[in-house]
Design an enzyme around this catalytic site. Structure first.
Site, short mmCIF file in Angstrom:
data_model
loop_
_atom_site.label_atom_id
_atom_site.label_comp_id
_atom_site.label_asym_id
_atom_site.label_seq_id
_atom_site.Cartn_x
_atom_site.Cartn_y
_atom_site.Cartn_z
N GLN A 75 0.88 -1.28 0.06
CA GLN A 75 0.05 -0.01 0.10
C GLN A 75 0.74 1.20 -0.07
OE1 GLN A 75 -3.14 0.62 -0.75
NE2 GLN A 75 -3.59 -1.33 -0.94
N SER A 76 1.98 1.30 -0.51
CA SER A 76 3.02 2.54 -0.91
C SER A 76 2.43 3.48 -1.12
CB SER A 76 4.27 2.06 -1.25
OG SER A 76 5.08 3.04 -1.58
N ASN A 77 2.24 4.54 -0.73
CA ASN A 77 1.66 5.81 -1.38
C ASN A 77 2.66 6.41 -2.55
OD1 ASN A 77 -0.68 6.56 -0.01
ND2 ASN A 77 1.09 6.37 1.70
#
Ligand SMILES: *Cc1c(COP(=O)(O)O)cnc(C)c1O
Length: 330
Positions: A75-77
């Site tokens: 879920q890396s921005n």
């Protein structure tokens, strides 16, 4: 102070809004609160990485690269903003993500795929440990990869936040406002390092308080030391004769709860309070935790009614949806 210009690719909407938070201020009964809306930097739902990527992608293009490679958590921005930046510049993007491919991509991962990124799953490695291997195989296949470090946090990326302070300082002058503190989520360190250098160069008032998101260390060194080294390296990179010491880097590491990405009551309460007083969405991993820290500091009296506190909203809202289960009222 003037410094060496670096290649820059325009990617986002700047300046971002600087806005007062009157209802949250009233609700907490403490300092006057302001927010810098870097959740609205424009590129594929925005976030703080767009500022770093303007310089990182600028460098990639200057070097004639054709592919961006980076990595992080599923879920890396940062990975999502990198995928969008690559698309916007006609580059390919390879993402090295921790974990396993889920049946259905959600949140940031969905957006990575919509932006056309190629995803490599690397199990327990969620900090981009496998980036060099992937870059090497791309080179062997005749591509010209540009490696964007974990979180975009090297000297090039940090310059984005030096420039962000120039932007904020201008806004404060125009509004005839001054602030006593700047509070923000700090994780891979580029944001804080850039803010530290920018504060010195542009004479920004206000103590910088990073809220540590991730427990413990960065590589072999304590996180605060890592940020300090990066601040000094960034100043050197810009060719400005500034030196920073431990006193310039404040990181509160007492809000890391159960660890990275684990949502607790601190984050749930902060996200709800800001949504319900201001109609502004925070995120479960970074800004929810950082705002939880700010609220706690107000409630303990570490920040008082005489203060004016800027919360730097660094983005992350696409992760709200995959965290739905942790965010519903319990
Ligand atoms: C990456 C990120 C941060 C932390 O910034 P660093 O420069 O890595 O310390 C904070 N908030 C959000 C939403 C992020 O994506």
């Amino acid at each position: 102070m003037p410094y060496k210009p670096l290649p820059r690719q325009s990617l986002g909407f700047f300046p971002t809004l600087l806005t007062p938070l009157p209802r949250l201020t009233q609700r907490l009964g403490g300092p006057r609160l302001f927010m810098k809306r870097d959740d609205q930097t424009g590129l594929a739902l925005g976030g703080n990485k767009v500022r770093k990527l303007e310089f990182l992608v600028g460098e990639a293009l200057a070097q004639g690269c054709d592919t961006l490679v980076t990595g992080g958590a599923a879920q890396s921005n940062h990975c999502r903003q990198t995928a969008a930046a690559a698309a916007a510049c006609g580059l390919s993007c390879h993402l090295v993500l921790g974990g396993e491919a889920p049946d259905l991509p959600e949140g940031n991962l969905l957006l990575d795929q919509l932006c056309g990124a190629v995803i490599h799953w690397t199990g327990e490695f969620r900090k981009g440990e496998k980036i060099p291997d992937i870059a090497e195989s791309l080179r062997a296949a005749g591509r010209r990869p540009y490696v964007v470090p974990y979180g975009g946090s090297n000297t090039t990326g940090a310059v984005g936040f030096v420039e962000a302070v120039r932007e904020l300082a201008d806004q404060l002058v125009h509004r005839n406002e001054s602030i006593t503190h700047v509070v923000f989520a700090s994780s891979s360190g580029g944001t804080q390092a850039g803010l530290t250098v920018g504060k010195r160069l542009f004479g920004l008032d206000g103590k910088l308080i990073g809220i540590g998101i991730d427990k413990g260390v960065s590589g072999d060194v304590p996180f605060a030391e890592h940020v300090l080294e990066l601040a000094n390296a960034t100043a050197a990179r810009l060719g400005v004769p500034e030196h920073f010491s431990a006193a310039d880097v404040t990181i509160r590491e007492d809000y890391t709860g159960e660890g990275y990405g684990v949502v607790g009551e601190l984050e749930r309460r902060a996200i709800r309070m800001v949504a319900q007083t201001e109609g502004i969405l925070l995120d479960p991993v970074y800004t929810g935790r950082a705002m939880g820290g700010l609220i706690d500091m107000v409630e303990r009296g570490d920040l008082s009614a005489a203060d004016s506190v800027l919360f730097w909203h660094t983005g992350g809202t696409p992760a709200l949806f995959p965290y739905a289960r942790d965010l519903v009222e319990r």
